[in-house]
Design an enzyme around this catalytic site. Sequence first.
Site, PDB file in Angstrom:
ATOM      1  N   ASP A 139      41.769   7.988  14.859  1.00  0.00           N
ATOM      2  CA  ASP A 139      42.218   6.898  15.730  1.00  0.00           C
ATOM      3  C   ASP A 139      42.672   7.290  17.140  1.00  0.00           C
ATOM      4  O   ASP A 139      42.233   6.721  18.116  1.00  0.00           O
ATOM      5  CB  ASP A 139      43.373   6.134  15.058  1.00  0.00           C
ATOM      6  CG  ASP A 139      43.002   5.622  13.677  1.00  0.00           C
ATOM      7  OD1 ASP A 139      41.960   6.047  13.127  1.00  0.00           O
ATOM      8  OD2 ASP A 139      43.750   4.803  13.132  1.00  0.00           O
ATOM      9  N   GLU A 162      49.849  12.349   4.233  1.00  0.00           N
ATOM     10  CA  GLU A 162      48.677  11.820   4.935  1.00  0.00           C
ATOM     11  C   GLU A 162      48.044  12.941   5.786  1.00  0.00           C
ATOM     12  O   GLU A 162      46.834  13.082   5.834  1.00  0.00           O
ATOM     13  CB  GLU A 162      49.111  10.647   5.823  1.00  0.00           C
ATOM     14  CG  GLU A 162      47.957   9.893   6.463  1.00  0.00           C
ATOM     15  CD  GLU A 162      48.420   8.694   7.288  1.00  0.00           C
ATOM     16  OE1 GLU A 162      49.659   8.506   7.431  1.00  0.00           O
ATOM     17  OE2 GLU A 162      47.555   7.957   7.790  1.00  0.00           O
TER      18      GLU A 162
HETATM   19  C1  GLC Z   1      44.297   5.804   9.608  1.00  0.00           C
HETATM   20  C2  GLC Z   1      43.282   6.916   9.765  1.00  0.00           C
HETATM   21  C3  GLC Z   1      41.953   6.474   9.189  1.00  0.00           C
HETATM   22  C4  GLC Z   1      42.155   6.037   7.732  1.00  0.00           C
HETATM   23  C5  GLC Z   1      43.271   4.996   7.584  1.00  0.00           C
HETATM   24  C6  GLC Z   1      43.655   4.728   6.140  1.00  0.00           C
HETATM   25  O1  GLC Z   1      43.949   4.685  10.341  1.00  0.00           O
HETATM   26  O2  GLC Z   1      43.148   7.293  11.082  1.00  0.00           O
HETATM   27  O3  GLC Z   1      41.010   7.482   9.284  1.00  0.00           O
HETATM   28  O4  GLC Z   1      40.985   5.542   7.208  1.00  0.00           O
HETATM   29  O5  GLC Z   1      44.427   5.451   8.249  1.00  0.00           O
HETATM   30  O6  GLC Z   1      44.025   5.900   5.490  1.00  0.00           O
END
Ligand code: GLC
Length: 423
Positions: free
Chosen positions: A163, A392
């Site tokens: 992102d 994460e």
């Molecule tokens: C964030 C990450 C993305 C992922 C999402 C859910 O937005 O950047 O890659 O898919 O979280 O985990």
Amino acid sequence: MTHKLINSAKEILSENDLGTYTVPTHGLYPFQWNWDSCLSALGLARFDEPRAWTEIDTLFEHQWDDGMVPHIIFHQEDSGYFPGPDVWQTRREVPTSGITQPPVAGYAVRKLFERAADRELAARRARALLPQVAAWHDWFFRCRDPERTGLVAIIHPWESGRDNSVDWDSAIGRVPTDGVPPFTRRDTEHANPAHRPTQAQYERYIWLVQLFRGLGWDNSKLHDASPFRIVDPGFNAILIRSCTDLAELADILGEAEIASKSREYATSGIAALEQLWSEANGQYICLDRTTGEKIDSPSVGGLLTAFAAIPNSRAAAIANRIARIGETAKFLVPSHDPASPDFDGLRYWRGPVWLIVNYMIANGLARAGETEIVSRIVADSVRLIEQSGFAEYYHPITGEPCGGTRFTWTAAMVIEFLTQNET
Ligand code: GLC
């Protein structure tokens, strides 16, 4: 230890399992995410094959008529996430977002098929998914590569899956914010704001959503209309790998047309990727399609290219580059080069290590025979889990756990790292 870690990983997968799909983690991400589901299915399959197939089936039940597979499926209401369905307004029975995510489904479906103990189930489910995944790939090359360059563009940073990468800074900086009404972010209520994108970035993310919404989510218009059009080598490598895998699967299942088309996409994609090689950086870099200029940013996107069948000399160069980064980073592979002034070890995709990325890089480099660096990447990934739990993402130098906790795809990747003995 291995046994204990796998059991903890399984526990997390069950905890985040809502029956027909998993959430990435409760609270921060309360819906179904596209590439999360595909990668998480690999872990699920190790102990429940039918459930793993269902994860991908559920995602494709929400494929758009034009072939696009959305990045979020809002299966149920939850006010704890912004931007929700009221912002996207895609007007679907079960609301979805209007943009996509890295297309790793082709890879995942082939992997599930290959490893399946239940051959009959696998053949049935793979056969049903094959045309759906193929239609998604067709959509990419039709709507995101209108000039037939062989590579597709993303039109929103969220599509990349990375992102707030440094890669997008100058392009997102050109996106205006006028007309974006005040909003309340919810992500910073669930995770430390220092680990998340900035407010200025968020306003631009929303401006793009509003632009696309104003165009009725018509994918024949969005690519050309977007002021943000980036050709990301990592994203393209995932697409190319999925095309290659889909071709092989299609061959096995006797779908010659899908096989040959998928192979053509992969071949032209690999050839076109070469333009993104940067000798100065020793890796691939992004291209800004709106300006025609390369983006001089040493991120993990350029290393992720190893997931596709790039030339061996390029894979070897990437292995070297990662080894060099590993001289300063205690944990490989940082999402941005720690030697770069833009590196931020805590902030999301601007430095931290993500296990899904490690998995894909390791998988590609193993195919290229780069075993030494693969062992280091796998060992670092396991050490992170032992030291910091199923986060994460992680600080590449301290190993500090960041963002959300008890994360589905992190757990799935741990199962992969600890049980896989094939690529
Ligand atoms: C964030 C990450 C993305 C992922 C999402 C859910 O937005 O950047 O890659 O898919 O979280 O985990």
